[in-house]
Write an enzyme that holds these catalytic residues in place. Structure first.
Site, PDB file in Angstrom:
ATOM      1  N   ASP A 105      -4.518  -8.322   4.772  1.00 27.92           N
ATOM      2  CA  ASP A 105      -4.958  -8.572   6.140  1.00 27.92           C
ATOM      3  C   ASP A 105      -6.472  -8.501   6.240  1.00 27.92           C
ATOM      4  O   ASP A 105      -7.109  -9.318   6.927  1.00 27.92           O
ATOM      5  CB  ASP A 105      -4.328  -7.548   7.091  1.00 27.92           C
ATOM      6  CG  ASP A 105      -2.865  -7.841   7.381  1.00 27.92           C
ATOM      7  OD1 ASP A 105      -2.408  -8.960   7.069  1.00 27.92           O
ATOM      8  OD2 ASP A 105      -2.181  -6.958   7.909  1.00 27.92           O
TER       9      ASP A 105
ATOM     10  N   HIS B 248      -2.226  -4.356   3.793  1.00 31.14           N
ATOM     11  CA  HIS B 248      -3.412  -3.960   4.558  1.00 31.14           C
ATOM     12  C   HIS B 248      -4.683  -4.604   3.986  1.00 31.14           C
ATOM     13  O   HIS B 248      -5.531  -5.089   4.738  1.00 31.14           O
ATOM     14  CB  HIS B 248      -3.535  -2.436   4.564  1.00 31.14           C
ATOM     15  CG  HIS B 248      -2.250  -1.753   4.918  1.00 31.14           C
ATOM     16  ND1 HIS B 248      -1.723  -1.806   6.187  1.00 31.14           N
ATOM     17  CD2 HIS B 248      -1.362  -1.059   4.164  1.00 31.14           C
ATOM     18  CE1 HIS B 248      -0.574  -1.144   6.200  1.00 31.14           C
ATOM     19  NE2 HIS B 248      -0.326  -0.690   4.995  1.00 31.14           N
TER      20      HIS B 248
ATOM     21  N   GLU C 194      12.725   1.612 -21.617  1.00 26.43           N
ATOM     22  CA  GLU C 194      13.142   0.881 -20.413  1.00 26.43           C
ATOM     23  C   GLU C 194      12.258   1.289 -19.233  1.00 26.43           C
ATOM     24  O   GLU C 194      12.721   1.749 -18.198  1.00 26.43           O
ATOM     25  CB  GLU C 194      14.625   1.128 -20.102  1.00 26.43           C
ATOM     26  CG  GLU C 194      15.574   0.781 -21.225  1.00 26.43           C
ATOM     27  CD  GLU C 194      15.632  -0.707 -21.547  1.00 26.43           C
ATOM     28  OE1 GLU C 194      15.023  -1.494 -20.821  1.00 26.43           O
ATOM     29  OE2 GLU C 194      16.282  -1.060 -22.548  1.00 26.43           O
TER      30      GLU C 194
END
Length: 447
Positions: free
Chosen positions: A395, A392, A135
């Site tokens: 951008d 970041h 899992e």
């Protein structure tokens, strides 16, 4: 008694078994839906592997210790039984350890909620050759997994790490994005119940699967087929992760460079890319991504990469940093921004046919684009605004392509400008006027 593996292992795992026999890889990512028998396969391989190698031990992990006994522990007990080797193994009732009697080799079970017990682990004989994360999607991220691997993968020549999980629905979940990243020592395998002998699953399992398929096909696709169906909040569905070769880079003509400033908490992100306007494809092949990096250190890096001192497009909200870089001699300009610049920048990137990222050269950029997702409000609805975090590199890319995004914005605005309608919009308006507001376009000849 000799056991034929094809009688206990689904045929979909044959190639993985053969790869294990030839030590083909170190990391085995086995994803699948319900009933895919991936955990059964791993349990059998662990038992066989320890009995074959007198130096091999294993550590089996889940995120929470309390879930070990009735999942992976019982799965390994099943494997010992189905292989017919019970007389060689000691299986205590209370303690979470299974011992191979002839040599004292062990399979130990640990929860990642107590990491100190993992770090201090030693074996009387041999080393931890096998690690199994069951899992996997319950773990917090790849950083947590790496820390555990670094603690356990010591003192041996060959290691085998299994990762088993049902893929989360969101394509931006860290598990789903991690398996897309390039790593030559990793084998990725996916399976589902359709390749499993129906007798192993039982009639009721098939009935439940078929009922969900008929009533909720998307849920069936995710739960039983193990496919990543998405939540609807993924921002970028056009990202391709692959190597970008040096020869390919040599052919790039439209090079763009972007820079997003950061220091104490947020990283400085600098990147280099090629934009193919004709094919609407973006190729990102270089990044500098670091917290605590001074502007001077950033300049030193950029100067080496940007040998011709071509223009760098940066965040205009940092005029002081831009001025400093200019003082060092870097050609850098702050991009024009506005209240909707983020929205149009991202929508422009979404409109591209493909955003191709070399994750070996640009691991942080790849991670941001793959995991960027809309947030939900208290009612579980997606927020309209793009989140301002973990973006970041995104951008940085927006700044590099700001001119292209502005063109995209103007084109969109022009298409929907009521004072400057397109010929199609003028035609539709004329039809509405002639028919009292009820357009009957088929009755008129288009111009």
């Amino acid at each position: 008694m000799k056991i034929k593996l094809s009688n206990v292992v689904a045929p979909s795992f044959k190639e993985v078994h053969n790869d294990l026999k030839r030590d083909g890889h170190t990391h085995y990512w086995l994803s699948g839906g319900r009933g895919s028998t991936k955990s059964s396969f791993i349990a059998i391989e662990l038992i066989l592997g320890i009995m074959k190698d007198p130096q091999a031990n294993a550590v089996v992990l889940r995120k929470v210790k309390d879930t070990l006994k009735e999942s992976v522990f019982d799965q390994l007990v099943w494997a010992i039984d189905v292989l017919g080797v019970e007389q060689y193994w000691h299986i205590p009732d209370a303690k979470l350890v299974i011992t191979y009697i002839p040599t004292g080799q062990q399979i130990r079970f640990r929860g990642a909620d107590k990491p100190k017990k993992i770090k201090s682990m030693k074996f009387a004989r041999g080393y931890c050759k096998y690690i199994w994360y069951e899992e996997l999607d319950e773990f917090t991220g790849m950083e947590e997994v790496r820390m555990i691997n670094q603690s356990l993968m010591r003192g041996g020549k060959k290691f085998t790490v299994f990762y088993s999980y049902n893929p989360p629905q969101s394509s931006n979940n860290w598990v789903n994005t991690e398996k897309l990243l390039t790593r030559p020592d990793r084998l990725v395998h996916h399976s589902n119940y359709l390749s499993v002998n129906p007798k192993w699953l039982g009639d009721q399992f098939i009935v439940e699967a078929e009922h969900l398929k008929a009533t909720k096909p998307k849920a069936y696709e995710h739960e039983y087929l193990g496919n990543v169906t998405g939540t609807g909040g993924e921002v970028f569905d056009n990202v391709t992760i692959r190597p970008i070769t040096d020869d390919e880079i040599q052919t790039f003509e439209h090079i763009k460079r972007g820079l997003d400033f950061g220091y104490a908490v947020d990283p400085l992100a600098y990147g280099v890319m090629h934009y193919d306007r004709k094919k609407k494809r973006l190729y990102i092949f270089h990044e500098l991504y670091k917290v605590g990096l001074s502007n001077k250190a950033a300049f030193d890096h950029i100067k080496i990469e940007n040998t011709n001192n071509d223009m760098v497009y940066a965040d205009s909200a940092e005029p002081k940093s831009i001025h400093e870089l200019r003082q060092y001699g870097l050609k850098v300009v702050g991009v024009k921004k506005g209240p909707d610049s983020v929205e149009y920048g991202i929508k422009f990137l979404q409109s591209l046919e493909a955003i191709i990222i070399d994750d070996t050269r640009c691991p942080n950029t790849a991670n941001e684009f793959l995991t960027y997702e809309l947030e939900k409000d208290a009612n579980g609805n997606f927020k309209a605004k793009f989140p301002d975090k973990n973006n970041h590199a995104i951008d940085m890319v927006r700044y590099a392509l700001n001119d292209e995004a502005l063109k995209f914005k103007e084109l969109k605005k022009k298409k929907h400008d009521p004072d400057n309608p397109t010929p199609e919009e003028r035609h539709t308006k004329m039809v509405r006027d002639l028919t009292g507001g009820k357009p009957q376009v088929n009755e008129f000849i288009s111009w």
